[in-house]
Design an enzyme around this catalytic site. Structure first.
Site, PDB file in Angstrom:
ATOM      1  N   ASP A  51       0.840  -1.202   0.000  1.00 24.37           N
ATOM      2  CA  ASP A  51       0.000   0.000   0.000  1.00 24.37           C
ATOM      3  C   ASP A  51       0.882   1.262   0.000  1.00 24.37           C
ATOM      4  O   ASP A  51       0.383   2.383  -0.056  1.00 24.37           O
ATOM      5  CB  ASP A  51      -1.017  -0.003   1.148  1.00 24.37           C
ATOM      6  CG  ASP A  51      -0.375  -0.097   2.518  1.00 24.37           C
ATOM      7  OD1 ASP A  51       0.873  -0.198   2.606  1.00 24.37           O
ATOM      8  OD2 ASP A  51      -1.127  -0.070   3.518  1.00 24.37           O
ATOM      9  N   SER A  52       2.215   1.065   0.012  1.00 24.10           N
ATOM     10  CA  SER A  52       3.135   2.182  -0.233  1.00 24.10           C
ATOM     11  C   SER A  52       2.920   2.748  -1.636  1.00 24.10           C
ATOM     12  O   SER A  52       3.430   3.828  -1.953  1.00 24.10           O
ATOM     13  CB  SER A  52       4.589   1.748  -0.044  1.00 24.10           C
ATOM     14  OG  SER A  52       4.852   0.560  -0.772  1.00 24.10           O
ATOM     15  N   ASP A  90      -1.084  -6.000  -0.185  1.00 26.11           N
ATOM     16  CA  ASP A  90      -1.539  -5.387   1.071  1.00 26.11           C
ATOM     17  C   ASP A  90      -3.049  -5.197   1.076  1.00 26.11           C
ATOM     18  O   ASP A  90      -3.620  -4.674   0.107  1.00 26.11           O
ATOM     19  CB  ASP A  90      -0.891  -4.003   1.236  1.00 26.11           C
ATOM     20  CG  ASP A  90       0.354  -4.039   2.085  1.00 26.11           C
ATOM     21  OD1 ASP A  90       0.483  -4.945   2.943  1.00 26.11           O
ATOM     22  OD2 ASP A  90       1.218  -3.158   1.908  1.00 26.11           O
ATOM     23  N   LYS A 120      -1.421  -9.376   2.785  1.00 24.31           N
ATOM     24  CA  LYS A 120      -0.706  -8.934   3.996  1.00 24.31           C
ATOM     25  C   LYS A 120      -1.589  -7.947   4.740  1.00 24.31           C
ATOM     26  O   LYS A 120      -2.305  -7.162   4.103  1.00 24.31           O
ATOM     27  CB  LYS A 120       0.634  -8.287   3.629  1.00 24.31           C
ATOM     28  CG  LYS A 120       1.363  -7.665   4.832  1.00 24.31           C
ATOM     29  CD  LYS A 120       2.828  -7.364   4.542  1.00 24.31           C
ATOM     30  CE  LYS A 120       3.119  -6.022   3.921  1.00 24.31           C
ATOM     31  NZ  LYS A 120       2.645  -4.840   4.655  1.00 24.31           N
ATOM     32  N   GLU A 122      -1.749  -5.456   8.599  1.00 23.66           N
ATOM     33  CA  GLU A 122      -0.979  -4.915   9.718  1.00 23.66           C
ATOM     34  C   GLU A 122      -1.679  -5.207  11.042  1.00 23.66           C
ATOM     35  O   GLU A 122      -2.916  -5.133  11.116  1.00 23.66           O
ATOM     36  CB  GLU A 122      -0.821  -3.391   9.550  1.00 23.66           C
ATOM     37  CG  GLU A 122      -0.017  -3.016   8.313  1.00 23.66           C
ATOM     38  CD  GLU A 122       0.166  -1.504   8.144  1.00 23.66           C
ATOM     39  OE1 GLU A 122      -0.260  -0.735   9.032  1.00 23.66           O
ATOM     40  OE2 GLU A 122       0.738  -1.093   7.110  1.00 23.66           O
ATOM     41  N   GLU A 189       8.934  -4.096  10.691  1.00 27.65           N
ATOM     42  CA  GLU A 189       9.401  -2.825  10.127  1.00 27.65           C
ATOM     43  C   GLU A 189       9.964  -1.917  11.215  1.00 27.65           C
ATOM     44  O   GLU A 189       9.311  -1.653  12.234  1.00 27.65           O
ATOM     45  CB  GLU A 189       8.223  -2.127   9.400  1.00 27.65           C
ATOM     46  CG  GLU A 189       8.638  -0.810   8.754  1.00 27.65           C
ATOM     47  CD  GLU A 189       7.634  -0.274   7.745  1.00 27.65           C
ATOM     48  OE1 GLU A 189       6.643  -0.965   7.432  1.00 27.65           O
ATOM     49  OE2 GLU A 189       7.846   0.870   7.289  1.00 27.65           O
TER      50      GLU A 189
END
Ligand code: KIV
Length: 271
Positions: A51-52, A90, A120, A122, A189
């Site tokens: 999602d970057s 993501d 993925k 978080e 991270e």
């Protein structure tokens, strides 16, 4: 012989074998067909459609604005390019935190519409119910702990996480909870290297680090940072392998000059 060299298609099982064999896992982001073609042909193990993309592709300040449909657009472009790498996508902010049914629906939509191999998300113990529900549909899940950019407004900064004992203890517990819930791997991270190494040694699933030192099972970087397309972002953990910002800037400047001076196109460059 290395696991990496023998493999025609990287699967979650292959990553587990790499960890067992002590072979480091290489992972990079990609968001479009052309770059994913190059990254895959070079032999990367895992491509993360991160999602970057919200930052490097769309120019947003955070990862929060990117939508599920935008992630699917990026992921399906990558899927069309890739022969070998495992493709992880993501789950964007707001598409899984509500409840486990929402998480499952979002994961199914990504898998169905993009053709990617895994998702993925978080978070720690608070997302294990969602992970388990996604797994019931046969979708592999990668976890992400430490600096989790979707929570930037809770943290307030992009500084190193889990430096204090209490947060480090919680991170270790979360890593165990993600493994127990069934994640096939975890991203850590921007946390102290010693803590990341401890986590990688304590759990059996691969731990992929970004700003987490060399004691983990693999490394991930954002492609645009690693090839120097981004200029301003220079954290300590980033190794730039190229300076593409400068190279492209110079090439474009030369092109402009050639157009203005009528040097381009020449006789051989026309019909
Ligand atoms: O979105 C992303 O690029 C990521 C990596 C930084 C791990 O989550």
């Amino acid at each position: 012989m290395s696991v990496h060299k023998e493999v025609k298609k990287v699967t979650t099982h292959v990553l587990q074998e790499m960890k067992r064999a002590g072979e480091k896992i290489s992972m990079l982001t990609a968001y479009d067909y052309t770059m994913a073609t190059i990254v895959d042909a070079a032999g990367i193990d895992v491509i993360l459609v991160g999602d970057s993309a919200s930052n490097v592709m769309a120019g947003h300040e955070t990862t929060l604005p990117i939508t599920l449909d935008q992630m699917i657009y990026h992921a399906s472009s990558v899927v069309r390019a890739v022969d070998r790498a495992l493709i992880v996508v993501d789950l964007p902010f707001g598409t899984y935190q509500g409840n486990s049914k929402e998480a499952l629906n979002s994961a199914i939509k990504i898998m169905k519409e993009s053709g990617a191999h895994a998702v993925k998300l978080e978070g720690g113990q608070e997302v294990t119910e969602s992970i388990q529900r996604i797994l019931t549909a046969g979708i592999p899940v990668m976890g992400h702990l430490g600096l989790t950019p979707q929570s930037i407004y809770k943290f307030g900064t992009y500084n190193v996480r889990a430096k204090e004992e209490e947060e480090a203890k919680k991170l270790i517990e979360d890593a165990h909870a993600l493994e127990k819930a069934g994640c096939f791997a975890i991203v850590l991270e921007k946390i102290p290297a010693k803590l990341a190494t401890k986590v990688a040694n304590e759990i059996d699933i691969p731990v992929i680090g970004i700003g987490a030192g060399g004691g983990v099972d693999g490394q991930v970087l954002v492609f645009h940072d690693m090839v120097g397309l981004t200029k301003e972002f220079s954290p300590r953990f980033l190794r730039r392998y190229l300076n593409l910002y400068e190279e492209i800037n110079t090439a474009v400047g030369k092109y402009i000059q050639d157009v203005k001076s009528k040097d381009f196109p020449n006789k051989d460059e026309q019909y």
